[in-house]
Design a protein around this motif. Structure first.
Motif, short mmCIF file in Angstrom:
data_model
loop_
_atom_site.label_atom_id
_atom_site.label_comp_id
_atom_site.label_asym_id
_atom_site.label_seq_id
_atom_site.Cartn_x
_atom_site.Cartn_y
_atom_site.Cartn_z
N HIS A 117 0.83 -1.20 0.00
CA HIS A 117 0.00 0.00 0.00
C HIS A 117 0.87 1.26 0.00
N PHE A 118 1.93 1.25 0.80
CA PHE A 118 2.83 2.40 0.84
C PHE A 118 3.44 2.67 -0.53
N VAL A 119 3.90 1.63 -1.21
CA VAL A 119 4.50 1.79 -2.54
C VAL A 119 3.48 2.34 -3.53
N GLU A 120 2.26 1.78 -3.54
CA GLU A 120 1.22 2.27 -4.44
C GLU A 120 0.84 3.71 -4.11
N HIS A 121 0.69 4.00 -2.84
CA HIS A 121 0.32 5.34 -2.39
C HIS A 121 1.40 6.35 -2.81
N THR A 122 2.65 5.97 -2.66
CA THR A 122 3.75 6.85 -3.05
C THR A 122 3.74 7.09 -4.56
N GLY A 123 3.47 6.05 -5.33
CA GLY A 123 3.38 6.21 -6.78
C GLY A 123 2.27 7.16 -7.19
N ARG A 124 1.11 7.06 -6.53
CA ARG A 124 0.01 7.98 -6.84
C ARG A 124 0.37 9.41 -6.46
N TRP A 125 1.10 9.57 -5.33
CA TRP A 125 1.55 10.91 -4.92
C TRP A 125 2.50 11.48 -5.97
N PHE A 126 3.47 10.71 -6.41
CA PHE A 126 4.41 11.21 -7.42
C PHE A 126 3.68 11.63 -8.69
N ALA A 127 2.65 10.87 -9.06
CA ALA A 127 1.91 11.17 -10.29
C ALA A 127 1.04 12.42 -10.16
N SER A 128 0.68 12.79 -8.92
CA SER A 128 -0.24 13.91 -8.76
C SER A 128 0.36 15.10 -8.02
N ARG A 129 1.64 15.04 -7.68
CA ARG A 129 2.19 16.08 -6.80
C ARG A 129 2.18 17.47 -7.42
N ASP A 130 2.20 17.57 -8.73
CA ASP A 130 2.17 18.89 -9.35
C ASP A 130 0.81 19.58 -9.20
N ASP A 131 -0.20 18.82 -8.76
CA ASP A 131 -1.51 19.41 -8.51
C ASP A 131 -1.58 20.11 -7.16
N TRP A 132 -0.52 19.96 -6.34
CA TRP A 132 -0.51 20.53 -5.00
C TRP A 132 0.31 21.82 -4.99
N SER A 133 0.03 22.66 -4.02
CA SER A 133 0.75 23.93 -3.90
C SER A 133 2.21 23.66 -3.52
N PRO A 134 3.09 24.62 -3.78
CA PRO A 134 4.49 24.45 -3.37
C PRO A 134 4.63 24.21 -1.86
N GLN A 135 3.79 24.86 -1.05
CA GLN A 135 3.89 24.68 0.39
C GLN A 135 3.59 23.22 0.78
N TRP A 136 2.54 22.66 0.18
CA TRP A 136 2.22 21.26 0.47
C TRP A 136 3.30 20.32 -0.07
N ARG A 137 3.80 20.61 -1.26
CA ARG A 137 4.85 19.74 -1.83
C ARG A 137 6.08 19.74 -0.93
N ASP A 138 6.40 20.89 -0.33
CA ASP A 138 7.54 20.95 0.58
C ASP A 138 7.24 20.28 1.92
N ALA A 139 5.98 20.31 2.35
CA ALA A 139 5.62 19.70 3.63
C ALA A 139 5.60 18.18 3.56
N PHE A 140 5.20 17.64 2.39
CA PHE A 140 5.20 16.19 2.22
C PHE A 140 6.62 15.71 1.95
N GLY A 141 6.87 14.45 2.17
CA GLY A 141 8.18 13.93 1.81
C GLY A 141 8.59 12.73 2.64
N MET A 142 9.78 12.28 2.36
CA MET A 142 10.33 11.12 3.06
C MET A 142 11.77 11.42 3.43
N GLY A 143 12.28 10.67 4.35
CA GLY A 143 13.67 10.80 4.73
C GLY A 143 14.08 9.57 5.51
N ASP A 144 15.34 9.44 5.75
CA ASP A 144 15.79 8.35 6.60
C ASP A 144 16.96 8.81 7.44
N LEU A 145 17.27 8.00 8.42
CA LEU A 145 18.30 8.32 9.38
C LEU A 145 18.91 7.02 9.86
#
Length: 197
Positions: A117-145
């Protein structure tokens, strides 16, 4: 503006019977849909999940039989039945089902389904991220440590992260202007590289 605090989320630590019932693609999706969207009828859920009403009704009854969903009798008219999630969060420990091979297989399926589900959800986000405002695009994301940590400290860290997430959830105001529903995935995994034996 939503300053009152909601009660802590109703949580269930699933048992052997519940995990076996939940380890089914449509049942897992039904429970998720009820948690995200609130109460619904089998017909509404069937349309949402591209299923049929008969199958949806059957699987809702299976979830109800083990206490994961409940019927809302006051909302139904005639044969129409409304369902809601009995809990807002499902939890378990990886070792809860070590003594039951069938339940262990079921929980492993559920965890693999979460990753899928995470992989599919991430793929849908990548496909639609340009529909979101710059503020939302910057707020969403992933990282690791990466860090070296003892098991006790790791358990403390996870508990603290959950407390923070639950606090933000309790303080959330869905009516706040500009508020969007977000999903937070939390994963803690070993690196497996150069593991000490």
């Amino acid at each position: 503006m939503g300053t009152e605090h909601r009660p802590p989320p109703r949580q269930v630590r699933i048992d052997h019977q519940q995990v076996r019932v939940l380890a089914h693609p449509l049942r897992a999706r039904l429970l998720g849909a009820l948690r995200v969207g609130g109460s619904a009828t089998a017909t509404t859920l069937a349309k949402l999940l591209d299923s049929n009403t008969g199958a949806t009704s059957y699987h809702l009854r299976q979830l109800a039989a083990v206490g994961l969903v409940v019927e809302e009798p006051d909302r139904g008219r005639g044969r129409q039945r409304w369902w809601c999630a009995a809990h807002e969060r499902t939890s378990w420990e990886n070792t809860d089902f070590d003594d039951d091979p069938d339940a262990r297989a079921a929980i492993e399926w559920i965890q693999a389904e979460q990753v899928r589900h995470f992989v599919e959800h991430t793929g849908r986000w990548f496909a639609s991220r340009d529909d979101w405002s710059p503020q939302w695009r910057d707020a969403f994301g992933m990282g690791d440590l990466f860090l070296a940590i003892s098991v006790d400290r790791l358990q403390q860290l996870q508990a603290e992260m959950w407390r923070i997430l639950e606090r933000y959830r309790a303080e959330a105001d869905p009516g706040e202007p500009g508020a969007e529903q977000v999903q937070i995935f939390l994963a803690v995994l070993p690196t497996l590289l150069g593991r000490k034996e």
